[in-house]
Design an enzyme around this catalytic site. Structure first.
Site, PDB file in Angstrom:
ATOM      1  CB  THR A  81      -0.886  -0.002   1.264  1.00 49.38           C
ATOM      2  OG1 THR A  81      -1.532   1.252   1.388  1.00 49.38           O
ATOM      3  CG2 THR A  81      -0.081  -0.230   2.534  1.00 49.38           C
ATOM      4  CG  ASP A  82      -1.135   4.948  -1.148  1.00 47.21           C
ATOM      5  OD1 ASP A  82      -1.740   4.313  -0.261  1.00 47.21           O
ATOM      6  OD2 ASP A  82      -1.692   5.814  -1.863  1.00 47.21           O
ATOM      7  CD  GLU A  83      -3.608   3.565   4.249  1.00 48.11           C
ATOM      8  OE1 GLU A  83      -3.446   3.386   5.463  1.00 48.11           O
ATOM      9  OE2 GLU A  83      -4.719   3.547   3.708  1.00 48.11           O
ATOM     10  CE1 TYR A 106      -3.533  -2.538   5.481  1.00 44.75           C
ATOM     11  CE2 TYR A 106      -3.428  -0.181   5.039  1.00 44.75           C
ATOM     12  CZ  TYR A 106      -3.415  -1.484   4.587  1.00 44.75           C
ATOM     13  OH  TYR A 106      -3.262  -1.739   3.250  1.00 44.75           O
ATOM     14  CE  LYS A 110      -0.007  -4.665   2.905  1.00 40.25           C
ATOM     15  NZ  LYS A 110      -0.220  -6.050   2.378  1.00 40.25           N
TER      16      LYS A 110
END
Ligand code: DAU
Length: 302
Positions: A81-83, A106, A110
């Site tokens: 993810t870009d998060e 979260y 990741k």
């Protein structure tokens, strides 16, 4: 096979039985709000689960003590993810070289799994690839995420919960474009590398909600009393640690591998709303029982 990636024995048995040479690792706890109320599952599935698959692949693929892959065609692609890059201000975009700065349980889980994958490339020579993608939308998305949740509520004439001031920005990508990007990286990506994937389609949340309301008003008619669906919008308490803005610089995958998104936001949203209108039985089947409990827990006192 259906199983839990947290079950190390099962994962290595599958590798042994099925002669697996390609892993596209999508399995994860993915919802930020759930990670805030219950981070343990995120650590368990996203970190330990990824570790289990990496270990199974190492065992199956890296037979020689030198650490060279015995099967030259093996590939391990980690879908991320870009998060992991944190939150942006008003300008700029995440590049593959942007330092990691995860801010929710979260995204931290990741980020951890990305680091593990990368360490297996550098340490053992496992043939890995990582993709970091922006927000997806499209068919079959579970109505915990913004777009399907708003479509479902708007269809039923229920309040549309918008967190904070509604001005947080996400970069939206139609799911089929994401799938094509993953296939492209799997087939043509350079082992050991990371590729950012994005839709080049930044929108404030409130714009997304307005778009859904307007499409539904047009397709199924106004609410009773001739009310437009925008009247259902309700600003609610903000998400803790809410990242303000995400944006992806997808220059690398575009220039090196020739991928670009094909479905623009307006078209993708029409297709998505249409899909939910045609699949009401599916929505009904996933929004009974546990979903109602989840909704009450997340939105009951907001
Ligand atoms: O950026 C990629 C990420 O996108 C993925 O890694 C995550 O797995 C995925 O869940 C998604 O994360 P977000 O937190 O951005 O998605 P979500 O659909 O939960 O929320 C999108 C935006 O809408 C966010 O700013 C929060 C806001 N929101 C969300 C919900 C569910 C609302 O205002 N109201 C809501 O009810």
């Amino acid at each position: 096979m259906k199983g839990d990636i947290g079950d190390a024995t099962l994962v290595s048995q599958i590798f042994a039985q099925e002669q697996i040479d390609t892993v596209v690792h999508f399995a994860a706890e993915s919802h930020v709000d759930r990670s805030i109320t219950g981070p343990a599952e995120f650590v368990q599935t996203n970190i330990f689960g990824t570790f289990n698959i990496l270990e199974a692949a190492r065992e199956a693929w890296l037979k020689e003590p030198s650490g060279k892959p015995s099967g030259t065609d093996c590939r391990f692609l980690h879908v991320s993810t870009d998060e992991v890059y944190g939150s942006l201000g008003e300008t700029g975009a995440f590049q593959e070289t942007t330092p990691y700065d995860p801010r929710s349980p979260y995204s931290a889980s990741k980020a951890s799994s990305d680091h593990l994958v990368s360490s297996y490339y550098h340490t053992y020579g496992l043939p890995t690839l990582i993709t970091n993608c922006s927000n997806n939308y499209g068919p079959y998305q579970f109505p915990e995420k913004l777009i399907p949740l708003i479509i479902n509520n708007a269809l039923q004439g229920r309040p549309l919960p918008v967190y904070g001031d509604g001005k947080n920005v996400r970069d939206w990508l139609y799911v089929v474009d994401h799938c094509e990007a993953i296939l492209t990286v799997l087939q043509h990506g350079k082992i050991g590398e990371t590729y950012n994937i994005g839709g080049n389609s930044e929108k404030q949340n409130i714009e997304v909600v307005h778009t859904i309301c307007d499409i539904l008003d047009e397709k199924v008619g106004l609410l009773p009393g001739d009310r437009a669906r925008r009247s259902l919008i309700t600003y609610v308490k903000d998400r803790a640690g809410h990242d303000r803005r995400y944006a992806i610089d997808a220059t690398k995958i575009r220039t090196n591998l020739g991928w670009h998104p094909r479905v623009n936001f307006a078209d993708g949203m029409h297709r998505t709303v249409e899909w939910y209108l045609d699949n009401k039985a599916w929505i009904a089947s996933v929004t009974d029982g546990s979903y109602r409990e989840y909704y009450e827990k997340m939105y009951g006192n907001r």
